[in-house]
Design an enzyme around this catalytic site. Structure first.
Site, short mmCIF file in Angstrom:
data_model
loop_
_atom_site.label_atom_id
_atom_site.label_comp_id
_atom_site.label_asym_id
_atom_site.label_seq_id
_atom_site.Cartn_x
_atom_site.Cartn_y
_atom_site.Cartn_z
N ASP A 11 37.48 33.37 63.12
CA ASP A 11 37.22 33.16 64.55
C ASP A 11 38.00 31.92 64.95
O ASP A 11 37.78 30.84 64.39
CB ASP A 11 35.72 32.95 64.80
CG ASP A 11 34.92 34.21 64.51
OD1 ASP A 11 35.39 35.30 64.83
OD2 ASP A 11 33.81 34.09 63.95
N ASP A 130 30.53 45.42 70.04
CA ASP A 130 29.39 44.55 69.73
C ASP A 130 28.14 45.24 70.23
O ASP A 130 28.03 45.56 71.41
CB ASP A 130 29.53 43.19 70.41
CG ASP A 130 30.75 42.40 69.91
OD1 ASP A 130 31.26 42.74 68.82
OD2 ASP A 130 31.18 41.47 70.60
#
Lengths: 255, 204
Positions: A11, A130
């Site tokens: 990330d 997600d």
């Protein structure tokens, strides 16, 4: 036979690796180029970079990061985060990505998946999905799509969205459990099974893995690849060690 | 000495990875769609990401189709990757209306329904004895279509995904890879390096 893949995820925010829980409370976790090179040495099968920068300046860093990472790795690289238009995808591919993951923008405009698949091929077009469990007191679990780093619950059913995305051109689904992400409680196995039953394209399990047993559960639930960030960043588990353990459990690994 | 390799610009997808892979193998890649540059080059790379129809359209528009056909027939160094390999054949189920370059006999078909499509990931490849460039090992694939029958007169390496498929083949200066050598770690780099260093000798 085709091997199961172990995919470390970086990330990245403003050019640095960050880590948080449920996409919040980000802290600095190092240099992306250094970490990418280490993961390749350890036997990573692919890498994913998710750009979580919130600003256009931060996004500019993402292209530079991808260019620098490409020079030190000899395995596939998927990049996602902030891809809204075909031009965004093109910039990342030109910088050294092999696949581009789209998330919120595809939910807002599903035809984006088709445009990406038409231009770059399905094998370049990854849906990042997600999903969060719906709050409902029924026996069967259900999930809804969440976007904008989990800030917005869309109410859209995750299984139905996965099917639509496949039909529109997604060549792979990167499936993250919003409930489990960063918790170390293991993947949401029921979510993986539900999406696996609905689509035929490859699926990457993400969100919640803390050790090799969790990764094995993800693969046994029908994932073709398992993605993890935290467990590899902190250095207490190596990609190599995890893959050896998965092989011992009888899973097909590249060692 | 760093060797120049002409990389045909077949579209906008992963050319950066191809170039990085060639640099690792000791080459200096140059992107082009110029037929004369391709004609004169010692080494040419034909990447293919996207669909066969789109890639063939680019070759037709730029006048590269006949240049590549001649190069293959003469056995001059050419490395074709993924859809680049598909292009060498009569055609493909992916773009049934589009004729391929048809310099190698055969037709490209989709993987059967019972296996995961696209084939994404690392798969075992077995190379026969006597190959110049290829070697057995695990390579990275990203494809939905493949060649089943090994083309006669070429040395073919095979993989397994819903039955056998042709993972790569070679003859004289031609190296055609269904896998992505530029994304296949150390083994992929070795294959590229051998093609770069050994295929020159085959030009007479």
């Amino acid at each position: 036979m085709l091997k199961a893949r172990v995919i470390p995820c970086l990330d990245v925010k403003d050019g640095r690796v960050v880590k948080g829980i449920r996409f919040q409370g980000l802290r600095d976790a190092g240099d992306p180029v250094e970490q990418a090179a280490r993961y390749v040495d350890e036997g990573a099968d692919e890498l994913v970079i998710l750009d979580v920068s919130a600003t256009p300046e931060g996004r500019g860093h993402a292209v530079t990061t991808v260019e620098a990472v490409r020079e030190v790795i000899d395995i596939p690289l998927t990049v996602g985060g902030g891809v809204r238009r075909v031009e965004d995808a093109e910039a990342l591919l030109s910088a050294g990505a092999d696949k581009v993951a789209v998330n919120s923008a595809a939910v807002a405009e599903p035809a984006l998946l088709t445009r990406l698949a038409d231009k770059f091929g399905k094998q370049c077009t990854i849906l990042a999905l997600d999903a969060a469990r719906k709050d409902q007191p029924t026996a069967d679990p259900a999930w809804e799509v969440v976007v904008r780093s989990g800030k917005v619950r869309t109410g859209r059913d995750a299984v139905i969205w996965a099917k639509e995305a496949e039909a529109r051109g997604a060549g792979e689904i990167l499936l993250t459990s919003w409930d489990r992400d960063g918790t170390g409680e293991g993947y949401d196995v029921a979510l993986l099974q539900a999406i696996r039953a609905a689509v035929s394209v490859p699926m990457i399990a993400s969100g919640g893995a803390a050790h090799a047993e969790h990764l094995a559960e993800g693969l046994q639930a029908g994932a073709d690849a398992v993605l993890a960030a935290t467990i590899f960043h902190d250095g207490h588990l190596s990609v190599k060690g995890v893959k050896a353990e998965l092989a011992q459990r009888g899973l097909p690994m590249r060692l | 000495m760093t060797q120049e390799v002409i990389v045909i610009r077949t579209g906008s997808a992963n050319l950066a990875s191809i170039q990085a892979g060639l640099r690792r193998a000791g080459a200096a890649p140059v992107l082009t769609e110029s037929p004369s540059a391709v004609e004169q080059a010692d080494h040419v790379m034909l990447p293919g990401v996207g669909t066969l129809g789109q890639t063939k359209q680019i070759l037709d528009q730029t006048g590269l189709t006949s240049v590549i056909q001649t190069r293959v027939r003469e056995g001059r160094p050419l490395c074709a990757v993924c859809v680049g390999l598909h292009l060498l054949f009569e055609g493909s189920e992916e773009s049934p209306q589009v004729p391929g370059l048809h310099v190698v006999p055969g037709f490209i078909r989709r993987f059967p329904e019972e296996v995961r499509v696209p084939q994404f990931g690392w798969n075992r490849v077995e190379a026969p004895p006597g190959v110049m460039y290829l070697e057995s090992g695990e390579y990275y694939f990203a494809n939905s279509y493949r060649l089943v029958e090994a083309p006669p007169g070429y040395m073919s390496a095979l993989g397994e995904h819903g039955g056998h498929f042709v993972a790569a083949f070679e003859r004289a200066g031609l190296l055609a890879c269904q896998f992505h050598p530029e994304l296949s770690g150390a083994v992929g780099t070795r294959v590229l390096r051998r093609w770069l260093t050994l295929s020159e000798a085959k030009v007479c």
